[in-house]
Design an enzyme around this catalytic site. Structure first.
Site, PDB file in Angstrom:
ATOM      1  N   ASP A 169      59.669  68.651 -70.267  1.00  0.00           N
ATOM      2  CA  ASP A 169      58.430  68.493 -69.880  1.00  0.00           C
ATOM      3  C   ASP A 169      58.134  67.806 -68.875  1.00  0.00           C
ATOM      4  OD1 ASP A 169      57.228  70.371 -71.864  1.00  0.00           O
ATOM      5  OD2 ASP A 169      57.157  68.579 -73.455  1.00  0.00           O
ATOM      6  N   SER A 170      58.534  66.589 -68.419  1.00  0.00           N
ATOM      7  CA  SER A 170      58.239  65.807 -67.464  1.00  0.00           C
ATOM      8  C   SER A 170      58.754  66.205 -66.272  1.00  0.00           C
ATOM      9  CB  SER A 170      58.657  64.429 -67.604  1.00  0.00           C
ATOM     10  OG  SER A 170      58.165  63.735 -68.608  1.00  0.00           O
TER      11      SER A 170
END
Length: 403
Positions: A169-170
């Site tokens: 996600d990051s």
């Protein structure tokens, strides 16, 4: 004087969880006004993830710092109409719903483009907006597996493991922020940018694939399928975590040819420095077990501080394996303003001062100051809807009553 390159940029964030909010956080860190739209009553699911006290997790407050929170029910016609009204005054729309969801709500790119022909539309999804898997749902855990990362994490005699943060996600959020700024830059240079060039399409699995270095080329060129090697990096030696006598471990990277020579002198192994089999990285990788065992013999009879002091004096890349407690007391992080305190609710009678990670990259020698940590649910609804759209309190009351 604070330098905020994105001052004057307004972002409407429809995302939840981690990926799109990470992109919004980065844009907000550097000056953009980020208006986060959350569901009435419950808000972003992240508010309750790793919630140890209070009503808002530190995870939410970290990922959603430097934003404003408003509540709108996108399942209602009134909520969607407000979004279109806000879009007219925004530069960016940021979302991470499953492909087709915005279109289902009547908020697809063509509709948004009619409301604002200059809008940058940044979309994050599991597999992207096109292709045979576009409609398949997927979180970062799946993307990390499909993108090739999970297969390489862990020890070779055990099943693959996951890193301790939502790295997929990051990484996708970082790419989304970069893509957004790239589109904004292009918009400044061209009088009219076609819609298809203003739609930034970020896939979680592709974001992971993009940081897998030569994983695919090595396979196609040499037939090599990389495997898990624990704390090592395949083909690079010696580089690993080594145990110290006080129960801690340290990381030492002595894989450069010149560094390796100094390294072996430091650990009193001139015989290894002179070994013809160990003069290049390929040879050292073949003999990695012998090297790591020799290095561990040296570290085991020293404390972490003793080992690091000797290695650093010889300019050997090394470092401690930090816990959160180590990070908050570290002088380097403190010197660059990388832990910034805010008083927040932690579920106790009084707010507590809590340190939050600073803004990266640094501009001007120190992290820019965080303006606020993640807002309370709907904290800015009235401010935004009255200030930007001219709604009255009665209008907002009616909107909330129907949500």
């Amino acid at each position: 004087m604070e330098i905020r390159p994105l001052d004057g940029v307004r972002v409407l964030e429809l995302g939840n969880y981690v990926a799109a909010p990470t992109a919004g956080r980065i844009l907000g860190d550097f000056g953009a006004e980020v208006i986060k739209v959350e569901r009435p009553k419950t808000g972003d699911e992240l508010r309750n993830w790793r919630l140890y006290g209070g009503d808002t997790s530190m995870l939410y407050r970290t990922v959603n710092r430097n934003k404003k929170s408003i509540t709108l029910d996108l399942r209602t016609e009134a909520g969607r109409r407000i979004v279109l009204d806000l879009i007219e005054q925004c530069d960016v729309l940021l979302e991470n719903f499953r492909p087709g969801m915005l279109e289902k709500w009547g908020l697809g790119p063509e509709v948004l483009n009619e409301a604002n022909p200059n809008l940058v539309i940044t979309r994050i999804s599991a597999y992207g907006q096109t292709g045979p898997l576009a409609q398949r749902p997927g979180f970062a855990a799946v993307a990390e597996a499909v993108g090739g990362l999970r297969e390489l994490v862990g020890d070779p005699d055990r099943p693959p493991v996951r890193v301790g943060v939502s790295i997929g996600d990051s990484i996708a959020g970082i790419y989304a922020a970069f893509g957004t700024v790239m589109a904004l830059f292009q918009r400044e240079r061209m009088q009219r940018v076609p819609l298809e060039q203003r739609v930034i399409d970020v896939a979680l699995n592709e974001s992971i694939l993009s940081v897998m270095e030569s994983l695919v080329p090595d396979y196609l060129a040499y037939g090599i399928n990389r495997e898990r090697v624990g704390g090592r990096m395949e083909g690079i030696a010696p580089s690993n975590a080594y145990p110290c006598g006080d129960g801690t471990s340290i990381i030492i990277g002595g894989n450069g040819d010149a560094i390796f020579q100094r390294y072996m002198q430091v650990i009193d192994r001139p015989d290894l420095a002179a070994d013809p089999e160990l003069q290049d990285n390929a040879g050292r990788w073949r003999h990695r077990e012998r090297l790591d065992a020799s290095i561990a013999e040296w570290t085991r009879v020293r404390t972490r501080e003793e080992a690091l002091r000797v290695l650093e004096a010889a300019a050997i890349p090394c470092g401690p394996i930090y816990t959160a407690a180590d990070i908050v007391s570290d002088e380097q992080y403190r010197a660059r303003n990388m832990i910034q305190p805010f008083r927040v609710d932690v579920g106790e009678p009084e707010p507590r001062e809590v340190g939050f990670p600073g803004i990266v990259p640094v501009i001007g020698g120190r992290s820019l100051p965080i303006r606020n940590v993640g807002p309370d649910l709907g904290e800015h609804t009235r401010e935004v809807l009255t200030g930007l759209l001219g709604l009255t309190d009665a209008d907002i009351d009616a909107l909330e009553a129907n949500s």
